[in-house]
Motif scaffolding. Structure first.
Motif, PDB file in Angstrom:
ATOM      1  N   THR A  75       0.158 -29.471   9.699  1.00 26.44           N
ATOM      2  CA  THR A  75      -1.284 -29.718   9.753  1.00 26.44           C
ATOM      3  C   THR A  75      -1.780 -30.438   8.498  1.00 26.44           C
ATOM      4  O   THR A  75      -2.679 -31.274   8.580  1.00 26.44           O
ATOM      5  CB  THR A  75      -2.082 -28.421   9.955  1.00 26.44           C
ATOM      6  OG1 THR A  75      -1.804 -27.518   8.892  1.00 26.44           O
ATOM      7  CG2 THR A  75      -1.752 -27.780  11.280  1.00 26.44           C
ATOM      8  N   LYS A  84      -9.445 -40.782  11.284  1.00 28.26           N
ATOM      9  CA  LYS A  84     -10.825 -40.303  11.347  1.00 28.26           C
ATOM     10  C   LYS A  84     -11.000 -39.155  12.328  1.00 28.26           C
ATOM     11  O   LYS A  84     -11.783 -38.242  12.080  1.00 28.26           O
ATOM     12  CB  LYS A  84     -11.763 -41.456  11.705  1.00 28.26           C
ATOM     13  CG  LYS A  84     -11.896 -42.471  10.602  1.00 28.26           C
ATOM     14  CD  LYS A  84     -12.859 -43.567  10.972  1.00 28.26           C
ATOM     15  CE  LYS A  84     -12.961 -44.555   9.821  1.00 28.26           C
ATOM     16  NZ  LYS A  84     -13.915 -45.614  10.076  1.00 28.26           N
ATOM     17  N   ALA A  85     -10.271 -39.180  13.430  1.00 26.55           N
ATOM     18  CA  ALA A  85     -10.394 -38.114  14.423  1.00 26.55           C
ATOM     19  C   ALA A  85      -9.902 -36.777  13.877  1.00 26.55           C
ATOM     20  O   ALA A  85     -10.414 -35.723  14.250  1.00 26.55           O
ATOM     21  CB  ALA A  85      -9.628 -38.480  15.687  1.00 26.55           C
ATOM     22  N   VAL A  86      -8.916 -36.810  12.989  1.00 22.75           N
ATOM     23  CA  VAL A  86      -8.353 -35.568  12.446  1.00 22.75           C
ATOM     24  C   VAL A  86      -9.164 -35.073  11.248  1.00 22.75           C
ATOM     25  O   VAL A  86      -9.541 -33.906  11.193  1.00 22.75           O
ATOM     26  CB  VAL A  86      -6.869 -35.771  12.047  1.00 22.75           C
ATOM     27  CG1 VAL A  86      -6.302 -34.524  11.411  1.00 22.75           C
ATOM     28  CG2 VAL A  86      -6.050 -36.169  13.253  1.00 22.75           C
ATOM     29  N   ALA A  89     -12.626 -33.845  12.269  1.00 21.84           N
ATOM     30  CA  ALA A  89     -12.696 -32.803  13.298  1.00 21.84           C
ATOM     31  C   ALA A  89     -13.383 -31.561  12.761  1.00 21.84           C
ATOM     32  O   ALA A  89     -13.465 -31.331  11.556  1.00 21.84           O
ATOM     33  CB  ALA A  89     -11.294 -32.464  13.789  1.00 21.84           C
ATOM     34  N   LYS A  90     -13.872 -30.769  13.685  1.00 20.11           N
ATOM     35  CA  LYS A  90     -14.633 -29.577  13.332  1.00 20.11           C
ATOM     36  C   LYS A  90     -13.836 -28.604  12.461  1.00 20.11           C
ATOM     37  O   LYS A  90     -14.336 -28.077  11.499  1.00 20.11           O
ATOM     38  CB  LYS A  90     -15.077 -28.874  14.613  1.00 20.11           C
ATOM     39  CG  LYS A  90     -16.385 -28.169  14.523  1.00 20.11           C
ATOM     40  CD  LYS A  90     -16.743 -27.587  15.870  1.00 20.11           C
ATOM     41  CE  LYS A  90     -18.169 -27.933  16.210  1.00 20.11           C
ATOM     42  NZ  LYS A  90     -18.613 -27.279  17.422  1.00 20.11           N
ATOM     43  N   ALA A  92     -11.258 -29.192  10.522  1.00 19.73           N
ATOM     44  CA  ALA A  92     -10.534 -29.784   9.392  1.00 19.73           C
ATOM     45  C   ALA A  92     -10.908 -29.122   8.072  1.00 19.73           C
ATOM     46  O   ALA A  92     -10.047 -28.896   7.220  1.00 19.73           O
ATOM     47  CB  ALA A  92     -10.781 -31.288   9.318  1.00 19.73           C
ATOM     48  N   ARG A 152     -12.577 -35.900   3.327  1.00 22.48           N
ATOM     49  CA  ARG A 152     -13.422 -35.370   4.411  1.00 22.48           C
ATOM     50  C   ARG A 152     -14.891 -35.611   4.098  1.00 22.48           C
ATOM     51  O   ARG A 152     -15.658 -36.017   4.968  1.00 22.48           O
ATOM     52  CB  ARG A 152     -13.145 -33.890   4.609  1.00 22.48           C
ATOM     53  CG  ARG A 152     -14.025 -33.285   5.698  1.00 22.48           C
ATOM     54  CD  ARG A 152     -13.516 -31.938   6.135  1.00 22.48           C
ATOM     55  NE  ARG A 152     -14.470 -31.220   6.932  1.00 22.48           N
ATOM     56  CZ  ARG A 152     -14.812 -31.499   8.169  1.00 22.48           C
ATOM     57  NH1 ARG A 152     -14.251 -32.526   8.780  1.00 22.48           N
ATOM     58  NH2 ARG A 152     -15.707 -30.775   8.812  1.00 22.48           N
TER      59      ARG A 152
END
Length: 159
Positions: A75, A84-86, A89-90, A92, A152
């Motif tokens: 992870t 960007k999607a990772v 993410a909520k 992250a 982030r």
């Protein structure tokens, strides 16, 4: 961190390289933990002292720790890759916080083992392996967590 991340310089490239190192470090140690002969023999050979845990508890703990360390490495690598999607993410932020807590605890554990070994309490070579792994995982994980928090924050600020 779009494009060829490994060729980038600066914080994004450093986070990627440190994340890749942390991934390999965690996967290697997780496999060592899962294949540790001591965990398997704990089911067969009864405990010789009062402070040792029972065989099934030791085996469960070793397997759980090995799987957790591998999962943490995977992870973290996904986060360090910087898609960007990772990173946006909520969950992250929680994953990065877990990395930070684990890294701080690993650094404390590594320092604790340094004190034990310096005091002559090293029972086997596995004490040295554990000391080195936890120390390096803490030294690599703490700055990596802060780099990921910054990435982030930068990503969330752009959205």
């Amino acid at each position: 961190m779009e494009g060829n991340v490994s060729s980038q310089i600066g914080p994004q490239g450093a986070a990627f390289k440190l994340g890749r190192f942390f991934f390999h470090w965690c996967v290697a140690f997780g496999i060592v933990i899962l294949l540790a002969f001591q965990s398997l023999t704990a089911l067969i050979v009864p405990s010789a002292s009062d402070y040792e845990v029972s065989g099934p508890v030791s085996l469960f703990g070793s397997v759980a720790l090995g799987i957790f360390v591998i999962y943490l490495g995977v992870t973290t690598y996904q986060l360090a890759h910087g898609e960007k999607a990772v990173i946006g993410a909520k969950g992250a932020g929680v994953r990065i916080f877990v990395l930070l807590v684990f890294a701080v605890l690993a650094l404390i554990r590594g320092a604790w083992w340094v004190v034990d070994i310096a005091g002559g309490n090293a029972a086997s070579v596995f004490n040295y392996v554990g000391m080195v792994w936890f120390t390096v995982a803490g030294i690599a994980g703490v700055p990596l967590a802060f780099m990921l928090f910054a990435a982030r924050k930068q990503h969330v600020g752009q959205v």
